[in-house]
Design a protein around this motif. Structure first.
Motif, mmCIF file in Angstrom:
data_model
loop_
_atom_site.group_PDB
_atom_site.id
_atom_site.type_symbol
_atom_site.label_atom_id
_atom_site.label_comp_id
_atom_site.label_asym_id
_atom_site.label_seq_id
_atom_site.Cartn_x
_atom_site.Cartn_y
_atom_site.Cartn_z
ATOM 1 N N GLU A 74 0.816 -1.215 0.000
ATOM 2 C CA GLU A 74 0.000 0.000 0.000
ATOM 3 C C GLU A 74 0.852 1.269 0.000
ATOM 4 O O GLU A 74 0.450 2.296 -0.532
ATOM 5 N N ASN B 232 -5.111 3.739 -4.470
ATOM 6 C CA ASN B 232 -5.775 2.710 -3.664
ATOM 7 C C ASN B 232 -7.274 2.740 -3.887
ATOM 8 O O ASN B 232 -7.905 1.688 -4.013
ATOM 9 N N GLU C 284 -9.453 -0.245 -5.379
ATOM 10 C CA GLU C 284 -10.595 -0.780 -4.626
ATOM 11 C C GLU C 284 -11.865 -0.713 -5.447
ATOM 12 O O GLU C 284 -12.673 -1.652 -5.440
ATOM 13 N N ASN C 285 -12.066 0.388 -6.175
ATOM 14 C CA ASN C 285 -13.256 0.519 -7.028
ATOM 15 C C ASN C 285 -13.249 -0.521 -8.139
ATOM 16 O O ASN C 285 -14.282 -1.138 -8.435
#
Length: 62
Positions: free
Chosen positions: A5, A13, A17-18
């Motif tokens: 990360e 990020n 994530e989307n």
């Protein structure tokens, strides 16, 4: 020790994530569609079996 990360900016990020959420939703929809098709096939086979059984018993009674 740096984590995975830490190599990405926060907006990266969020984008990842989307994308993961979209892929998950797509896969879930595919699985649901496949499941519904299998249920339809199973119901059709069951009805065919019941029709065949009914014809068999009607023939025995006549």
């Amino acid at each position: 020790m740096p984590t995975l990360e830490s190599f990405f900016a926060p907006q990266d990020n969020i984008a990842l994530e989307n994308e993961a959420a979209e892929q998950e939703a797509h896969l879930i929809a595919e699985v649901e569609e496949t499941f519904m098709k299998l249920i339809e096939i199973r119901e059709a086979k069951f009805m065919d079996m019941m029709d065949a059984r009914e014809k068999k018993y009607r023939a025995l009674l006549n």
